[in-house]
Design an enzyme around this catalytic site. Structure first.
Site, mmCIF file in Angstrom:
data_model
loop_
_atom_site.group_PDB
_atom_site.id
_atom_site.type_symbol
_atom_site.label_atom_id
_atom_site.label_comp_id
_atom_site.label_asym_id
_atom_site.label_seq_id
_atom_site.Cartn_x
_atom_site.Cartn_y
_atom_site.Cartn_z
ATOM 1 N N SER A 124 0.836 -1.198 0.000
ATOM 2 C CA SER A 124 0.000 0.000 0.000
ATOM 3 C C SER A 124 0.869 1.246 0.000
ATOM 4 O O SER A 124 1.980 1.243 0.548
ATOM 5 C CB SER A 124 -0.855 -0.021 1.271
ATOM 6 O OG SER A 124 -1.466 1.236 1.477
ATOM 7 N N THR A 126 0.451 3.436 1.886
ATOM 8 C CA THR A 126 0.586 3.798 3.300
ATOM 9 C C THR A 126 2.020 3.583 3.800
ATOM 10 O O THR A 126 2.428 4.202 4.781
ATOM 11 C CB THR A 126 -0.437 3.020 4.158
ATOM 12 O OG1 THR A 126 -0.522 3.633 5.436
ATOM 13 C CG2 THR A 126 -0.055 1.569 4.345
ATOM 14 N N TYR A 149 -1.691 -1.197 10.887
ATOM 15 C CA TYR A 149 -1.961 -1.726 9.543
ATOM 16 C C TYR A 149 -0.786 -1.428 8.618
ATOM 17 O O TYR A 149 -0.274 -2.303 7.924
ATOM 18 C CB TYR A 149 -3.249 -1.101 8.975
ATOM 19 C CG TYR A 149 -3.385 -1.293 7.482
ATOM 20 C CD1 TYR A 149 -3.690 -2.540 6.948
ATOM 21 C CD2 TYR A 149 -3.181 -0.228 6.594
ATOM 22 C CE1 TYR A 149 -3.779 -2.725 5.570
ATOM 23 C CE2 TYR A 149 -3.274 -0.410 5.225
ATOM 24 C CZ TYR A 149 -3.566 -1.654 4.718
ATOM 25 O OH TYR A 149 -3.648 -1.836 3.364
ATOM 26 N N LYS A 153 2.257 -3.875 6.525
ATOM 27 C CA LYS A 153 2.676 -3.845 5.111
ATOM 28 C C LYS A 153 4.191 -3.670 5.020
ATOM 29 O O LYS A 153 4.855 -4.357 4.241
ATOM 30 C CB LYS A 153 1.946 -2.717 4.362
ATOM 31 C CG LYS A 153 0.439 -2.922 4.241
ATOM 32 C CD LYS A 153 0.089 -4.198 3.477
ATOM 33 C CE LYS A 153 -1.397 -4.434 3.354
ATOM 34 N NZ LYS A 153 -1.746 -5.779 2.868
ATOM 35 N N PHE A 178 -2.375 2.788 -4.598
ATOM 36 C CA PHE A 178 -2.790 4.094 -4.100
ATOM 37 C C PHE A 178 -4.266 3.987 -3.675
ATOM 38 O O PHE A 178 -4.572 3.154 -2.838
ATOM 39 C CB PHE A 178 -2.401 5.195 -5.097
ATOM 40 C CG PHE A 178 -0.927 5.507 -4.914
ATOM 41 C CD1 PHE A 178 0.046 4.562 -5.255
ATOM 42 C CD2 PHE A 178 -0.517 6.663 -4.299
ATOM 43 C CE1 PHE A 178 1.405 4.788 -5.000
ATOM 44 C CE2 PHE A 178 0.839 6.909 -4.048
ATOM 45 C CZ PHE A 178 1.785 5.979 -4.398
HETATM 46 P P1 NAD Z 1 -10.979 -6.887 1.294
HETATM 47 O O1 NAD Z 1 -11.153 -6.873 2.761
HETATM 48 O O2 NAD Z 1 -12.160 -6.600 0.439
HETATM 49 O O3 NAD Z 1 -10.367 -8.273 0.826
HETATM 50 C C1 NAD Z 1 -9.491 -9.017 1.626
HETATM 51 C C2 NAD Z 1 -9.983 -10.457 1.608
HETATM 52 O O4 NAD Z 1 -9.106 -11.260 2.399
HETATM 53 C C3 NAD Z 1 -11.380 -10.613 2.223
HETATM 54 O O5 NAD Z 1 -12.155 -11.403 1.348
HETATM 55 C C4 NAD Z 1 -11.128 -11.353 3.547
HETATM 56 O O6 NAD Z 1 -12.209 -12.175 3.897
HETATM 57 C C5 NAD Z 1 -9.874 -12.130 3.225
HETATM 58 N N1 NAD Z 1 -9.005 -12.458 4.358
HETATM 59 C C6 NAD Z 1 -8.512 -11.640 5.318
HETATM 60 N N2 NAD Z 1 -7.690 -12.318 6.125
HETATM 61 C C7 NAD Z 1 -7.659 -13.604 5.673
HETATM 62 C C8 NAD Z 1 -6.985 -14.786 6.067
HETATM 63 N N3 NAD Z 1 -6.163 -14.799 7.128
HETATM 64 N N4 NAD Z 1 -7.176 -15.911 5.353
HETATM 65 C C9 NAD Z 1 -8.007 -15.925 4.275
HETATM 66 N N5 NAD Z 1 -8.667 -14.843 3.861
HETATM 67 C C10 NAD Z 1 -8.489 -13.690 4.546
HETATM 68 O O7 NAD Z 1 -9.781 -5.879 0.946
HETATM 69 P P2 NAD Z 1 -9.285 -5.331 -0.447
HETATM 70 O O8 NAD Z 1 -9.647 -3.890 -0.512
HETATM 71 O O9 NAD Z 1 -9.678 -6.242 -1.526
HETATM 72 O O10 NAD Z 1 -7.721 -5.388 -0.191
HETATM 73 C C11 NAD Z 1 -6.940 -6.502 -0.601
HETATM 74 C C12 NAD Z 1 -5.524 -6.284 -0.119
HETATM 75 O O11 NAD Z 1 -5.034 -5.048 -0.629
HETATM 76 C C13 NAD Z 1 -5.373 -6.195 1.398
HETATM 77 O O12 NAD Z 1 -4.174 -6.833 1.775
HETATM 78 C C14 NAD Z 1 -5.272 -4.710 1.644
HETATM 79 O O13 NAD Z 1 -4.546 -4.411 2.814
HETATM 80 C C15 NAD Z 1 -4.535 -4.247 0.411
HETATM 81 N N6 NAD Z 1 -4.772 -2.834 0.092
HETATM 82 C C16 NAD Z 1 -6.050 -2.397 -0.072
HETATM 83 C C17 NAD Z 1 -6.288 -1.053 -0.346
HETATM 84 C C18 NAD Z 1 -7.690 -0.521 -0.498
HETATM 85 O O14 NAD Z 1 -7.880 0.701 -0.411
HETATM 86 N N7 NAD Z 1 -8.708 -1.348 -0.738
HETATM 87 C C19 NAD Z 1 -5.212 -0.177 -0.476
HETATM 88 C C20 NAD Z 1 -3.922 -0.667 -0.324
HETATM 89 C C21 NAD Z 1 -3.713 -2.011 -0.040
HETATM 90 C C1 UD1 Z 2 -6.676 5.236 2.927
HETATM 91 C C2 UD1 Z 2 -5.917 4.560 4.018
HETATM 92 C C3 UD1 Z 2 -4.493 4.274 3.571
HETATM 93 C C4 UD1 Z 2 -4.479 3.492 2.272
HETATM 94 C C5 UD1 Z 2 -5.264 4.288 1.251
HETATM 95 C C6 UD1 Z 2 -5.315 3.580 -0.072
HETATM 96 C C7 UD1 Z 2 -7.006 5.472 5.988
HETATM 97 C C8 UD1 Z 2 -6.898 6.424 7.138
HETATM 98 N N1 UD1 Z 2 -5.952 5.435 5.174
HETATM 99 O O1 UD1 Z 2 -6.079 6.463 2.665
HETATM 100 O O2 UD1 Z 2 -3.817 3.535 4.537
HETATM 101 O O3 UD1 Z 2 -3.146 3.347 1.814
HETATM 102 O O4 UD1 Z 2 -6.600 4.468 1.747
HETATM 103 O O5 UD1 Z 2 -6.318 2.670 -0.089
HETATM 104 O O6 UD1 Z 2 -7.986 4.751 5.847
HETATM 105 N N2 UD1 Z 2 -12.453 11.982 3.284
HETATM 106 C C9 UD1 Z 2 -13.427 12.900 3.572
HETATM 107 N N3 UD1 Z 2 -14.589 12.446 4.125
HETATM 108 C C10 UD1 Z 2 -14.813 11.121 4.386
HETATM 109 C C11 UD1 Z 2 -13.807 10.180 4.052
HETATM 110 C C12 UD1 Z 2 -12.626 10.657 3.512
HETATM 111 O O7 UD1 Z 2 -13.262 14.104 3.358
HETATM 112 O O8 UD1 Z 2 -15.891 10.785 4.894
HETATM 113 C C13 UD1 Z 2 -11.203 12.466 2.684
HETATM 114 C C14 UD1 Z 2 -9.981 12.163 3.525
HETATM 115 O O9 UD1 Z 2 -9.735 13.196 4.411
HETATM 116 C C15 UD1 Z 2 -8.907 12.012 2.440
HETATM 117 C C16 UD1 Z 2 -9.651 11.514 1.218
HETATM 118 O O10 UD1 Z 2 -11.023 11.779 1.458
HETATM 119 O O11 UD1 Z 2 -8.387 13.278 2.161
HETATM 120 C C17 UD1 Z 2 -9.464 10.040 0.970
HETATM 121 O O12 UD1 Z 2 -9.721 9.353 2.172
HETATM 122 P P1 UD1 Z 2 -9.751 7.751 2.256
HETATM 123 O O13 UD1 Z 2 -10.651 7.210 1.203
HETATM 124 O O14 UD1 Z 2 -10.052 7.395 3.672
HETATM 125 O O15 UD1 Z 2 -8.288 7.329 1.833
HETATM 126 P P2 UD1 Z 2 -6.862 7.772 2.446
HETATM 127 O O16 UD1 Z 2 -7.024 8.429 3.746
HETATM 128 O O17 UD1 Z 2 -6.138 8.479 1.365
#
Ligand code: NAD
Ligand code: UD1
Length: 337
Positions: A124, A126, A149, A153, A178
């Protein structure tokens, strides 16, 4: 290729599964449904017109993983499984460390035992913490994150790097996402958060559907063009396509490589709000509120490394993201329930 997707029933995993099936890959999904629903699997079959193997199991369970690796000739793994709520991770950090780190280690052990060498990991943006400058490049320091979290990562990335240093056959692609938003254009799968969403697009969608009264915009006094925070929003289908490229790259290379998956374009909160209203012809009540703790003014990727190494660029724009998010939400007001 035969590709094992841990967490394949989740938001990014399900979209990636569809892309892989469309390209002719065979897929095996492992998920424990801790943050997803079995219905996601039916929707993947429906959209793709193809079947795949599924195991309900915990990716951190060594016996279950051993059995799955023994039963399948796996070419590559994409490790999506993980807990991902930043705020929650500050309240239950040990659960995050246990789940996210144990799953990484368990998979690496199973890979070693069964001679599987290629893995793509969901990292991520992050990991960059508070950016020193934007756009973010992969060589910038990645050790200043502010949540447990984020540490899972960074620590997982380090575990993968150490495993690569010890085993020259290993190939690891660390994909730093992102801000993924949007949904498959069919409107049949999308992001289905539990409870009140923390992230911007799911919150906007739930206001639009009438589940929540109005959006709070967290701060309009940042040093950005309109005062609201700027992020690199990326369509989940573009992100999914990046994974299809990453498994090819992993198969052809050795060692560990961190790669940003973003568009390189920063949009403000108000850009997203205005685009959502315009594209979908819908009113979105919002009010400016105070800043949210921990938010950084600007965060967006330099995506050149993904272009150079993977031959991948994001193709969808902000209008696609807003249209597809709403299409998913309005067709599934209760998510996958
Ligand atoms: P999500 O929660 O929708 O999907 C994760 C899946 O993993 C879920 O289906 C959950 O049931 C499963 N899971 C969790 N722990 C498990 C385990 N121990 N064994 C088997 N299954 C398990 O999340 P997502 O948004 O699809 O994210 C996928 C990956 O990408 C995650 O690792 C997350 O941290 C990473 N990521 C997501 C975002 C985002 O904004 N969505 C951003 C950066 C990184
Ligand atoms: C989030 C995660 C970050 C991850 C990234 C990518 C958090 C705190 N951080 O980042 O770890 O890497 O997603 O998936 O969850 N906002 C509002 N009102 C709302 C919600 C959000 O104004 O109700 C604004 C926030 O202040 C931010 C932007 O929208 O400026 C995006 O927010 P969000 O979707 O939560 O993502 P990030 O904080 O960028």
């Amino acid at each position: 290729m035969k590709v094992l997707l841990t967490g394949g029933a989740g938001y990014i995993g399900s979209h990636t599964c569809i892309e892989l099936l469309a390209l002719g890959h065979d897929v095996i999904i492992v998920d424990n449904f801790s943050n997803s629903k079995p219905e996601a699997l039916n929707r993947i079959r429906e959209i793709s017109g193809r079947d795949f193997k599924f195991y309900e199991a915990d990716a951190a369970d060594p016996e279950a993983m051993d059995r799955i690796f023994a039963e399948n000739e796996i070419d590559c793994i994409i490790h999506f499984a993980g807990l991902k709520a930043v705020g929650e991770s500050c309240h239950i950090p040990l659960r995050y460390y246990r789940n996210n780190l144990d799953s990484t280690i368990t998979l690496l052990e199973a890979m070693e035992k069964h001679g599987v060498n290629n893995i793509v990991f969901s990292s991520s943006a992050t990991v960059y913490g508070v950016p020193e400058r934007v756009p973010l490049t992969e060589d910038m320091p990645a050790y200043k994150t502010s949540s447990p979290y984020g540490w899972t990562k960074i620590m997982s990335e380090q575990i993968f790097r150490d495993a690569c240093a010890a085993n020259p056959n290993l190939s690891v692609v660390l994909l730093r996402y992102f801000n993924p938003i949007g949904a498959h254009e069919s409107g049949r799968i999308g992001e289905d958060p539990n409870g009140i969403p923390n992230n911007l697009m799911p919150y906007i969608s739930q206001v639009a559907i009438g589940k929540l009264p109005k959006l709070g915009v967290f701060g309009n006094d940042y040093p950005t063009p309109d005062g609201t925070c700027v992020r690199d929003y990326i369509h989940v289908v573009d992100l999914a396509k990046g994974h299809a490229k990453a498994i090819e790259y992993a198969a052809a290379h050795k060692g560990a490589e961190a790669i940003n998956l973003g568009t390189g374009i920063g949009y403000s909160v108000l850009d997203i709000v205005n685009s959502f209203m315009k594209v979908n012809d819908i009113d979105l009540p919002y009010e400016i509120q105070g800043r949210r703790d921990g938010d950084v003014p600007e965060c967006y990727a330099d995506p050149s490394k993904a272009r150079e190494l993977l031959g991948w660029v994001a193709e969808k724009g902000i209008e696609d993201m807003c249209r597809d998010s709403w299409n998913w939400q309005k067709n599934n007001p209760k998510g996958l329930d």
